[in-house]
Design a protein around this motif. Sequence first.
Motif, PDB file in Angstrom:
ATOM      1  N   PHE A 234      -8.538  49.280 -20.110  1.00 40.10           N
ATOM      2  CA  PHE A 234      -8.357  47.860 -19.797  1.00 40.10           C
ATOM      3  C   PHE A 234      -8.818  47.554 -18.373  1.00 40.10           C
ATOM      4  CE2 PHE A 234      -5.640  44.539 -17.969  1.00 40.10           C
ATOM      5  CZ  PHE A 234      -5.963  43.475 -18.802  1.00 40.10           C
ATOM      6  N   VAL A 235      -8.438  48.447 -17.414  1.00 42.27           N
ATOM      7  CA  VAL A 235      -8.840  48.235 -16.021  1.00 42.27           C
ATOM      8  C   VAL A 235     -10.359  48.267 -15.887  1.00 42.27           C
ATOM      9  CG1 VAL A 235      -8.759  49.228 -13.695  1.00 42.27           C
ATOM     10  CG2 VAL A 235      -6.673  49.122 -15.089  1.00 42.27           C
ATOM     11  N   LEU A 236     -11.007  49.243 -16.532  1.00 45.89           N
ATOM     12  CA  LEU A 236     -12.470  49.340 -16.470  1.00 45.89           C
ATOM     13  C   LEU A 236     -13.127  48.114 -17.089  1.00 45.89           C
ATOM     14  CD1 LEU A 236     -12.960  53.119 -17.395  1.00 45.89           C
ATOM     15  CD2 LEU A 236     -13.181  52.049 -15.137  1.00 45.89           C
ATOM     16  N   GLN A 237     -12.558  47.619 -18.154  1.00 54.63           N
ATOM     17  CA  GLN A 237     -13.101  46.436 -18.804  1.00 54.63           C
ATOM     18  C   GLN A 237     -13.007  45.223 -17.881  1.00 54.63           C
ATOM     19  OE1 GLN A 237     -14.494  46.818 -21.733  1.00 54.63           O
ATOM     20  NE2 GLN A 237     -15.073  44.698 -22.112  1.00 54.63           N
ATOM     21  N   GLN A 238     -11.852  45.115 -17.181  1.00 53.71           N
ATOM     22  CA  GLN A 238     -11.688  44.013 -16.242  1.00 53.71           C
ATOM     23  C   GLN A 238     -12.681  44.108 -15.086  1.00 53.71           C
ATOM     24  OE1 GLN A 238      -9.786  41.971 -18.338  1.00 53.71           O
ATOM     25  NE2 GLN A 238      -9.059  41.243 -16.363  1.00 53.71           N
ATOM     26  N   GLU A 239     -12.887  45.335 -14.584  1.00 49.64           N
ATOM     27  CA  GLU A 239     -13.864  45.532 -13.502  1.00 49.64           C
ATOM     28  C   GLU A 239     -15.269  45.167 -13.966  1.00 49.64           C
ATOM     29  OE1 GLU A 239     -13.378  46.232 -10.417  1.00 49.64           O
ATOM     30  OE2 GLU A 239     -11.212  46.535 -10.537  1.00 49.64           O
ATOM     31  N   LYS A 240     -15.589  45.522 -15.193  1.00 47.85           N
ATOM     32  CA  LYS A 240     -16.896  45.192 -15.748  1.00 47.85           C
ATOM     33  C   LYS A 240     -17.084  43.686 -15.828  1.00 47.85           C
ATOM     34  CE  LYS A 240     -19.763  45.920 -19.852  1.00 47.85           C
ATOM     35  NZ  LYS A 240     -19.818  46.526 -21.221  1.00 47.85           N
TER      36      LYS A 240
ATOM     37  N   GLU B 161     -15.566  41.469 -13.983  1.00 50.39           N
ATOM     38  CA  GLU B 161     -15.657  40.943 -12.631  1.00 50.39           C
ATOM     39  C   GLU B 161     -17.053  41.167 -12.051  1.00 50.39           C
ATOM     40  OE1 GLU B 161     -14.433  39.085  -9.103  1.00 50.39           O
ATOM     41  OE2 GLU B 161     -13.639  39.105 -11.152  1.00 50.39           O
ATOM     42  N   ALA B 162     -17.626  42.361 -12.305  1.00 45.87           N
ATOM     43  CA  ALA B 162     -18.984  42.639 -11.823  1.00 45.87           C
ATOM     44  C   ALA B 162     -19.993  41.692 -12.462  1.00 45.87           C
ATOM     45  CB  ALA B 162     -19.358  44.089 -12.129  1.00 45.87           C
ATOM     46  N   GLU B 163     -19.866  41.469 -13.755  1.00 42.20           N
ATOM     47  CA  GLU B 163     -20.764  40.541 -14.444  1.00 42.20           C
ATOM     48  C   GLU B 163     -20.615  39.126 -13.894  1.00 42.20           C
ATOM     49  OE1 GLU B 163     -19.837  40.969 -18.538  1.00 42.20           O
ATOM     50  OE2 GLU B 163     -20.912  42.881 -18.786  1.00 42.20           O
ATOM     51  N   ARG B 164     -19.354  38.745 -13.579  1.00 42.10           N
ATOM     52  CA  ARG B 164     -19.140  37.407 -13.018  1.00 42.10           C
ATOM     53  C   ARG B 164     -19.820  37.244 -11.667  1.00 42.10           C
ATOM     54  NH1 ARG B 164     -16.457  34.807  -9.396  1.00 42.10           N
ATOM     55  NH2 ARG B 164     -15.580  36.727  -8.537  1.00 42.10           N
ATOM     56  N   LYS B 165     -19.711  38.291 -10.816  1.00 36.99           N
ATOM     57  CA  LYS B 165     -20.337  38.214  -9.496  1.00 36.99           C
ATOM     58  C   LYS B 165     -21.860  38.164  -9.613  1.00 36.99           C
ATOM     59  CE  LYS B 165     -16.617  40.442  -6.906  1.00 36.99           C
ATOM     60  NZ  LYS B 165     -16.217  41.592  -6.061  1.00 36.99           N
TER      61      LYS B 165
END
Length: 269
Positions: free
Chosen positions: A201-207, A209-213
């Motif tokens: 779940f954490v990795l998915q959230q980081e992914k 966030e990276a896509e959003r940036k």
Amino acid sequence: MNKILEFCKKNMKTMKTIITILISSLLLTSCVTIKPGEVGLKQKLGKLSDQVYPQGPVFFNPFTSKIVRTSIQTRNLELSLNLPSKEGLSITSQISILYRLEKTDVVKIVNDLGLNYEGIIANVFRSASADICAQYFAKDMHSGKRSEIEADILKRMSSNLQNKGIIIESVLMKSIQLPVGLSQSIESKLRAEQDAMRMEFVLQQEKFEAERKIIEAKGTRDSQKILSEGLTNEIIKLRSIDAFNELSKSPNTKIIVTDGKTPFLINQE
């Protein structure tokens, strides 16, 4: 004779009282009330009649007969057993068996099994549970397969008892006590699975966030590119003229340095 008659006349009231008490006692001992959820069977000289009496009063001859009462409501039989598993372990379990008697088969049940039919049900369960649980691993009894095990035991018991007039409604394995080592290993495995799911779940959230940036940066780049492509010399000159006009309306004293294209303001304050 006269003395006897005289005695009877003197004690007539007492004799009436005694006779009334005897008749009342006889009536009370010759009547049984069948309660709601029960049925009664008349047993005459040791033989059961085929008639089943529902709730209400039933009269009988107390010298030759008696009324056998039994419940036809759903009843709960509690058992504590050690169940075998596929790998040969012994699993301690608390069991509830919900059952009832078929009303039309009560005479047959009492004739064939007697009134101690719960012992028959317990023995049938021990046999059925041993056969079924031996097909499953110990961890299955502690997981989502418990309902499957219960259904298989219920099916096996019903096939053995239904023709005897006993209806098994449900088999509930209320608690399962696994061997200590196995229980700890299952808990460790579940904890590891939960940690893995949490990390995923954490990795998915980081992914995300990276896509959003990345999308935000692309948007900023594209907007700057559009602005830079739209700022022609003519637009810059018009903006400079507008700036001079705004400065001329100000009452404050200002020093403006310009090359005629763009102003540079020096504030004397």
